[in-house]
Scaffold this motif. Structure first.
Motif, PDB file in Angstrom:
ATOM      1  N   GLY A  82       0.770  -1.170  -0.050  1.00  0.00           N
ATOM      2  CA  GLY A  82       0.045   0.047  -0.036  1.00  0.00           C
ATOM      3  C   GLY A  82       0.751   1.299   0.097  1.00  0.00           C
ATOM      4  N   LYS A  83       1.924   1.082   0.847  1.00  0.00           N
ATOM      5  CA  LYS A  83       2.799   2.453   0.728  1.00  0.00           C
ATOM      6  C   LYS A  83       3.480   2.720  -0.593  1.00  0.00           C
ATOM      7  CE  LYS A  83       6.821   4.226   3.113  1.00  0.00           C
ATOM      8  NZ  LYS A  83       7.974   3.924   4.007  1.00  0.00           N
ATOM      9  N   ALA A  84       4.129   1.736  -1.220  1.00  0.00           N
ATOM     10  CA  ALA A  84       4.621   2.049  -2.640  1.00  0.00           C
ATOM     11  C   ALA A  84       3.492   2.444  -3.646  1.00  0.00           C
ATOM     12  CB  ALA A  84       5.276   0.700  -3.063  1.00  0.00           C
ATOM     13  N   LEU A  85       2.326   1.740  -3.416  1.00  0.00           N
ATOM     14  CA  LEU A  85       1.228   2.167  -4.262  1.00  0.00           C
ATOM     15  C   LEU A  85       0.957   3.586  -4.095  1.00  0.00           C
ATOM     16  CD1 LEU A  85      -1.033   1.770  -6.279  1.00  0.00           C
ATOM     17  CD2 LEU A  85      -2.512   0.902  -4.116  1.00  0.00           C
TER      18      LEU A  85
ATOM     19  N   LYS B  73      -6.006  11.438  -1.519  1.00  0.00           N
ATOM     20  CA  LYS B  73      -6.032  10.926   0.115  1.00  0.00           C
ATOM     21  C   LYS B  73      -5.769   9.556   0.050  1.00  0.00           C
ATOM     22  CE  LYS B  73      -8.169  15.282   1.335  1.00  0.00           C
ATOM     23  NZ  LYS B  73      -9.501  15.580   2.115  1.00  0.00           N
ATOM     24  N   VAL B  74      -5.451   9.050   1.571  1.00  0.00           N
ATOM     25  CA  VAL B  74      -5.326   7.644   1.429  1.00  0.00           C
ATOM     26  C   VAL B  74      -5.908   7.091   2.654  1.00  0.00           C
ATOM     27  CG1 VAL B  74      -3.041   7.750   2.466  1.00  0.00           C
ATOM     28  CG2 VAL B  74      -3.525   5.492   1.327  1.00  0.00           C
ATOM     29  N   LEU B  75      -6.359   5.972   2.780  1.00  0.00           N
ATOM     30  CA  LEU B  75      -6.907   5.075   4.000  1.00  0.00           C
ATOM     31  C   LEU B  75      -6.601   3.742   3.982  1.00  0.00           C
ATOM     32  CD1 LEU B  75      -8.345   4.730   6.577  1.00  0.00           C
ATOM     33  CD2 LEU B  75     -10.458   4.324   5.214  1.00  0.00           C
ATOM     34  N   TYR B  76      -5.414   3.400   4.698  1.00  0.00           N
ATOM     35  CA  TYR B  76      -4.814   2.064   4.557  1.00  0.00           C
ATOM     36  C   TYR B  76      -5.658   1.177   5.629  1.00  0.00           C
ATOM     37  CZ  TYR B  76      -0.496   4.146   2.999  1.00  0.00           C
ATOM     38  OH  TYR B  76       0.335   4.575   2.303  1.00  0.00           O
ATOM     39  N   ILE B  77      -5.866  -0.024   5.133  1.00  0.00           N
ATOM     40  CA  ILE B  77      -6.565  -1.116   6.150  1.00  0.00           C
ATOM     41  C   ILE B  77      -5.789  -2.222   5.977  1.00  0.00           C
ATOM     42  CG2 ILE B  77      -9.071  -0.277   5.257  1.00  0.00           C
ATOM     43  CD1 ILE B  77      -8.937  -2.604   3.205  1.00  0.00           C
ATOM     44  N   SER B  78      -5.865  -3.138   7.306  1.00  0.00           N
ATOM     45  CA  SER B  78      -4.919  -4.096   7.326  1.00  0.00           C
ATOM     46  C   SER B  78      -5.477  -5.241   8.549  1.00  0.00           C
ATOM     47  CB  SER B  78      -3.616  -3.815   7.763  1.00  0.00           C
ATOM     48  OG  SER B  78      -2.497  -4.598   7.948  1.00  0.00           O
TER      49      SER B  78
ATOM     50  N   VAL C  72       5.900  -0.745   5.791  1.00  0.00           N
ATOM     51  CA  VAL C  72       4.816  -0.739   4.775  1.00  0.00           C
ATOM     52  C   VAL C  72       3.856   0.496   5.315  1.00  0.00           C
ATOM     53  CG1 VAL C  72       4.739  -2.939   4.171  1.00  0.00           C
ATOM     54  CG2 VAL C  72       3.271  -2.187   5.959  1.00  0.00           C
ATOM     55  N   LEU C  73       4.081   1.059   6.490  1.00  0.00           N
ATOM     56  CA  LEU C  73       3.315   2.205   7.005  1.00  0.00           C
ATOM     57  C   LEU C  73       4.268   3.198   7.515  1.00  0.00           C
ATOM     58  CD1 LEU C  73       0.297   0.682   8.686  1.00  0.00           C
ATOM     59  CD2 LEU C  73       0.362   1.638   6.608  1.00  0.00           C
ATOM     60  N   PRO C  74       4.146   4.685   6.563  1.00  0.00           N
ATOM     61  CA  PRO C  74       4.738   5.762   7.358  1.00  0.00           C
ATOM     62  C   PRO C  74       4.127   6.175   8.504  1.00  0.00           C
ATOM     63  CG  PRO C  74       3.238   6.295   5.386  1.00  0.00           C
ATOM     64  CD  PRO C  74       3.148   5.031   5.403  1.00  0.00           C
ATOM     65  N   ASP C  75       4.812   7.229   9.260  1.00  0.00           N
ATOM     66  CA  ASP C  75       4.161   7.705  10.483  1.00  0.00           C
ATOM     67  C   ASP C  75       3.016   8.710  10.141  1.00  0.00           C
ATOM     68  OD1 ASP C  75       6.021   6.499  12.037  1.00  0.00           O
ATOM     69  OD2 ASP C  75       7.356   8.259  11.896  1.00  0.00           O
ATOM     70  N   GLY C  76       1.974   8.732  10.972  1.00  0.00           N
ATOM     71  CA  GLY C  76       0.689   9.703  10.930  1.00  0.00           C
ATOM     72  C   GLY C  76      -0.089   9.479   9.870  1.00  0.00           C
ATOM     73  N   ILE C  77      -0.396   8.205   9.738  1.00  0.00           N
ATOM     74  CA  ILE C  77      -1.435   7.817   8.632  1.00  0.00           C
ATOM     75  C   ILE C  77      -2.745   7.516   9.253  1.00  0.00           C
ATOM     76  CG2 ILE C  77       0.454   7.101   7.241  1.00  0.00           C
ATOM     77  CD1 ILE C  77      -1.202   4.519   9.142  1.00  0.00           C
ATOM     78  N   ALA C  78      -3.777   7.381   8.356  1.00  0.00           N
ATOM     79  CA  ALA C  78      -4.960   6.904   8.442  1.00  0.00           C
ATOM     80  C   ALA C  78      -5.029   5.445   8.337  1.00  0.00           C
ATOM     81  CB  ALA C  78      -5.947   7.722   7.837  1.00  0.00           C
ATOM     82  N   LEU C  79      -5.382   4.809   9.478  1.00  0.00           N
ATOM     83  CA  LEU C  79      -5.419   3.010   9.334  1.00  0.00           C
ATOM     84  C   LEU C  79      -6.747   2.569  10.014  1.00  0.00           C
ATOM     85  CD1 LEU C  79      -3.828   0.317   8.983  1.00  0.00           C
ATOM     86  CD2 LEU C  79      -2.985   0.605  11.392  1.00  0.00           C
ATOM     87  N   LEU C  80      -7.076   1.840   9.247  1.00  0.00           N
ATOM     88  CA  LEU C  80      -8.596   0.914   9.821  1.00  0.00           C
ATOM     89  C   LEU C  80      -8.281  -0.245   9.769  1.00  0.00           C
ATOM     90  CD1 LEU C  80     -11.648   1.527  10.624  1.00  0.00           C
ATOM     91  CD2 LEU C  80     -11.924   1.070   8.077  1.00  0.00           C
ATOM     92  N   LYS C  81      -8.389  -0.842  11.250  1.00  0.00           N
ATOM     93  CA  LYS C  81      -8.117  -2.370  11.367  1.00  0.00           C
ATOM     94  C   LYS C  81      -9.002  -3.201  11.324  1.00  0.00           C
ATOM     95  CE  LYS C  81      -4.728  -3.427  13.258  1.00  0.00           C
ATOM     96  NZ  LYS C  81      -3.470  -3.812  12.816  1.00  0.00           N
TER      97      LYS C  81
ATOM     98  N   GLY D 290      -1.180  22.271   1.563  1.00  0.00           N
ATOM     99  CA  GLY D 290      -0.379  22.537   0.586  1.00  0.00           C
ATOM    100  C   GLY D 290       0.671  21.899   0.262  1.00  0.00           C
ATOM    101  N   SER D 291       1.048  20.855   1.021  1.00  0.00           N
ATOM    102  CA  SER D 291       2.100  20.085   0.870  1.00  0.00           C
ATOM    103  C   SER D 291       1.534  19.031  -0.057  1.00  0.00           C
ATOM    104  CB  SER D 291       2.685  19.367   2.011  1.00  0.00           C
ATOM    105  OG  SER D 291       3.516  18.522   1.872  1.00  0.00           O
ATOM    106  N   SER D 292       2.725  18.415  -0.663  1.00  0.00           N
ATOM    107  CA  SER D 292       2.333  17.144  -1.709  1.00  0.00           C
ATOM    108  C   SER D 292       1.903  15.997  -0.886  1.00  0.00           C
ATOM    109  CB  SER D 292       3.507  16.816  -2.409  1.00  0.00           C
ATOM    110  OG  SER D 292       4.671  16.742  -1.600  1.00  0.00           O
ATOM    111  N   ASP D 293       2.473  15.844   0.527  1.00  0.00           N
ATOM    112  CA  ASP D 293       2.090  14.926   1.319  1.00  0.00           C
ATOM    113  C   ASP D 293       0.719  15.041   1.983  1.00  0.00           C
ATOM    114  OD1 ASP D 293       2.059  12.647   2.984  1.00  0.00           O
ATOM    115  OD2 ASP D 293       3.749  13.134   4.309  1.00  0.00           O
ATOM    116  N   THR D 294      -0.215  14.329   1.336  1.00  0.00           N
ATOM    117  CA  THR D 294      -1.713  14.398   1.779  1.00  0.00           C
ATOM    118  C   THR D 294      -2.155  13.454   2.861  1.00  0.00           C
ATOM    119  OG1 THR D 294      -2.299  13.156   0.029  1.00  0.00           O
ATOM    120  CG2 THR D 294      -2.239  15.351  -0.499  1.00  0.00           C
TER     121      THR D 294
END
Length: 836
Positions: A765-768, A780-785, A797-806, A828-832
């Motif tokens: 997911g991170k590479a994607l 924007k991104v929402l990770y599930i795992s 596979v997960l950077p710091d400060g992400i939205a994660l749904l278990k 404004g940052s490219s990191d959303t």
């Protein structure tokens, strides 16, 4: 020390320069011997010729034998040199050549055979300090000299026409006296100079006194005429004194001096003694020379005997001192036991038992031990048995508990050996303090058990993480479909679906317990005040215990910790439920909080927490308590104190939660006296209040928003696709990361949100997300795992400060998370990436 000449032996460690000088030094020594030998022959011959005296003492024979004994590396050359020097010296004084050749041959034969015989019998280092050396010298003087006297007397008799018997006797006894006197003086004196074994001041004073007394004795001989010529025996006590006090060197010198004085007085008293006639020597002269030979041998033998005794006694003293030093310096306590009494202890014994060695005589073996050994047996009885077995010849080794004077006990490896000293039997005891070794072994065993337990817990935790992933994926369609059905059904069917959802939630809780046990569940850490948490849970806890169980809350000061409040609530519930179950007939459960400081010495009791300040939560009861065996297994997974009524995961998961929060748990319990559970969590000096969570927005978003779903599990992907589609989103789906990239490239419109599994085949997911964000800057991104947090962290596979749904999550939880993300403004940052 091995000698190679008068100036000392050449050592194997000599340098190149010394090695080059060695032939020169040897040549100088040989020349010195030959010159001295020839000069003495010439002087002796001159004395014979001038005074017309027979030779009562023949020094050259003693000089030659001493040179042969000392020059081990040049004997052959020296022997030839002595032969030539003897012949040349006789020619110088006018001896006919043929007769000179006979004299030289006889003397060479004497010193050659004599030196060979002595070296063969006594070895290379003859120093006349042993009785055997004196006996060998006597044999050469009497036997070998007799052979050479025969050769020399025959030649002299033929050449001069004198009587053979007189010449033979003169030759034999004068050469014997020369060998007996001169050889020991030269060998001992030159050896002493070589080894720097010079006489002490006391020895010099005694030697001076002896010389004076001998001179007085010789003077008395010339003044007092006793019949039979026995007056020279008065010096015998003086020579005996020399043998006892001055050693071989002093005795040899004293004998030489006494002989010179005695012969001088005899010659002066008897006048000229000719040997051209056939008459025998005067009886008085014969007795004097024989007496001098025997006296010299007696004095030298006595000195050698005394020297050997002194050396033997010194060696014994040195060996005794060495053994005493070794025993005293030994790190092992060593002593003897006779009739159970301790004798001759070494220094280590006093250090080990904290006693003065002067106090030891009279101590008994049982005084060193406590009344009973750790196994409960009597120390005195067992030690008597061990000592009795040792006295019968059995060697015993065992570990024994001893007691110091201070009362402190120690463990010592004990060896008992039977020994006999003279006619007495003892038991030799050796004690080696192994207290620290046993403590280290116990510590190592305990650490090994902890490591083994940690490895088992880690293996079970990893198993729990893998099981959690699969179970979460399996629960997803159950929870998702049940949510959909629940919205469309009514009546009994709705209740049945609700039971399905409840069962799925219980299954999810079980997975959470497994993850908590393995310390792999996600933590929503924040500031938690334990008193506030305890008060807020009072109603819930009250409903969980029977009515005959009284709950008592005793809050202390503010106890802030950084923790996941839900997990701490779970620990508190587990403690209270276990306390209530321990009191089937009712009782009281007390819950209290406090701040404590854990010192280094207390760390072990809380399973090795770090030293420092901690908030403590205590739950105690007055139930039936637990045995030590149950306490040892209390936190093992699937071990339950409730038998078949428990799963065995409650306390195991509590232990895992405490360790994950860098805390610890301690349990104290006695059968019939209840139990106390203590939870320690690191104390926060400055509590940080948890931020207010964002209220989810449940309004339907615009239908134009597009969500790309990347999930490798088809059932989960279908549930997410259906939930988002029913909510009005335009949904794109892909079975993995690579397919998601292709799907996004084929879609011309805007993609607002990426919902992706964290771990997928071909591309995670991170590479994607990093691939898509390059072209779609507002994505924007929402990770599930379904994996545990540690697996995700290990794989990066997960950077710091992400939205994660278990997983598993319900439709409502999914939509709440999606709506929250879409409602968050894009920075404004490219990191959303955004916080959940």
């Amino acid at each position: 020390m091995k000698s190679t000449g008068v100036q000392g032996g050449v050592q194997g460690s000599e340098g190149p320069l010394a090695a080059r000088d060695r032939p020169v030094r040897e040549s100088v020594r040989i020349a010195s011997w030959l010159v001295a030998y020839a000069v003495v022959i010439v002087l002796s011959k001159r004395l014979l010729s001038d005074a017309n005296l027979i030779s009562l003492l023949w020094p050259p024979s003693g000089i030659a034998l001493a040179g042969m004994l000392l020059e081990s590396g040049s004997r052959a050359r020296l022997w030839v040199g002595f032969f030539a020097a003897h012949w040349a010296a006789n020619i110088v004084v006018g001896t006919p050549p043929l007769l000179a050749m006979g004299f030289a041959t006889a003397s060479a034969l004497e010193i050659g055979v004599g030196a060979f015989a002595m070296l063969k019998v006594r070895g290379p280092n003859i120093r006349f300090e042993r009785v055997g050396d004196i006996v060998a010298l006597f044999g050469v003087a009497v036997l070998v000299n007799g052979m050479t006297a025969t050769v020399g007397a025959f030649g002299s008799a033929v050449a001069s026409g004198g009587g053979f018997a007189g010449i033979w006797l003169t030759w034999w006894i004068s050469d014997a006296l020369g060998l007996t006197l001169i050889t020991p003086v030269l060998v001992c004196g030159l050896t002493a100079i070589q080894t720097r074994d010079l006489p002490t001041r006391r020895e010099l004073l005694e030697a001076l006194l002896l010389v004076v007394l001998l001179c007085l004795t010789a003077a008395a001989q010339s003044m007092i005429e006793l019949r039979g010529g026995w007056h020279f025996y008065a010096a015998l006590p003086l020579l005996t004194w020399s043998g006892l006090r001055l050693g071989v060197k002093g005795t040899a010198a004293a004998c030489l001096w006494f002989t010179a004085l005695t012969l001088t007085t005899l010659i002066l008293g008897d006048g000229q003694v000719e040997w051209q006639s056939d008459e025998m020597l005067k009886p008085r002269l014969l007795r004097a020379q024989a007496f001098l030979v025997l006296t010299c041998l007696l004095g030298l033998t006595l000195a050698a005997v005394v020297g050997e005794q002194h050396r033997t006694a010194s060696a014994l003293r040195n060996r005794e001192e060495l053994f005493r030093s070794l025993i005293q310096a030994s790190p092992v306590a060593i002593f003897l036991v006779r009739d159970f009494r301790i004798e001759h202890p070494n220094r280590r014994f006093g250090e080990l038992f904290e006693v003065d060695l002067e106090e030891v005589p009279g101590m008994l073996m049982q005084d060193l031990s406590p009344p009973r050994q750790p196994d409960g047996s009597s120390s005195a009885a067992r030690m008597r048995s061990c000592l009795a077995n040792a006295e019968r010849g059995e060697q015993r080794r065992f570990t024994w508990c001893y007691r110091r004077r201070s009362g402190e006990t120690l463990q010592a490896e004990t060896d008992l050996l039977p020994v006999t000293l003279g006619n007495e039997s003892f038991v030799l005891c050796m004690l080696r303090d192994v207290t620290r070794e046993l403590e280290i072994q116990e510590e190592r065993r305990r650490l090994d058990e902890q490591v083994k337990k940690a490895q088992q817990l880690d293996a079970l935790g990893r198993l729990a993480g893998g099981v959690a992933h699969d179970l979460n994926n399996m629960l997803m369609p159950i929870v998702g479909n049940a949510d959909v059905l629940l919205e469309d059904l009514e009546g009994d069917q709705r209740d049945e679906v609700a039971e399905i959802i409840a069962a799925a939630e219980r299954a999810r809780d079980l997975v959470s317990n497994l993850l908590a046990f393995g310390r792999r569940q996600a933590l929503a850490s924040g500031a938690v005040e334990l008193n506030e948490l305890m008060r807020s849970m009072k109603g819930l806890l009250r409903s969980m215990v029977p009515d005959d169980v009284v709950l008592e809350l005793d809050p202390g000061g503010e106890c802030y910790v950084r923790a996941d409040a839900r997990q701490i609530e779970q620990i508190l519930m587990n403690f209270v439920i276990n306390a209530a179950d321990a009191m089937p007939n009712g009782g009281r459960v007390a819950i209290s909080t406090s701040i404590v400081e854990i010192a280094e010495s207390e760390r072990e009791s809380f399973d090795s927490v770090s030293a420092g300040a901690y908030a403590r939560l205590v739950v105690s009861d007055h139930g039936h308590g637990m045995t030590p065996e149950i306490l040892a297994q209390l936190f093992e997974p699937f071990f339950s104190t409730k038998g078949d009524r428990g799963t065995g995961l409650g306390l195991a998961s509590s232990y895992g939660i405490a360790k994950q929060h860098r805390g610890g748990i301690r349990v104290q319990s006695e059968v019939g006296r209840g139990s106390t559970f203590e939870l320690l969590l690191p104390f926060c000096d400055e509590p940080v209040r948890a931020s207010r969570p964002v209220d989810p927005t449940y309004q339907r978003p615009p239908a134009s928003e597009t969500v790309l779903v990347a999930e490798d599990d088809p059932m989960v992907r279908l549930q997410v696709f259906r939930a988002l589609g029913r909510a009005g989103f335009n949904v794109l789906e892909a079975p993995d990361g690579a397919a998601a990239v292709d799907e996004a490239a084929a879609f011309d419109g805007r993609i607002d949100l990426l919902v992706t599994d964290a771990i997928m085949p071909r591309m995670n997911g991170k590479a994607l997300y990093e691939r898509l964000i390059r072209e779609r800057r507002t994505l924007k991104v929402l990770y599930i795992s379904g994996y545990s947090d540690d697996v995700l962290a290990d794989r990066g596979v997960l950077p710091d400060g992400i939205a994660l749904l278990k997983k598993p999550f319900s439709q409502r939880e999914l939509l709440a998370k999606v709506y929250t993300l879409l409602a968050t403004p894009v920075s404004g940052s490219s990191d959303t990436r955004t916080q959940s």
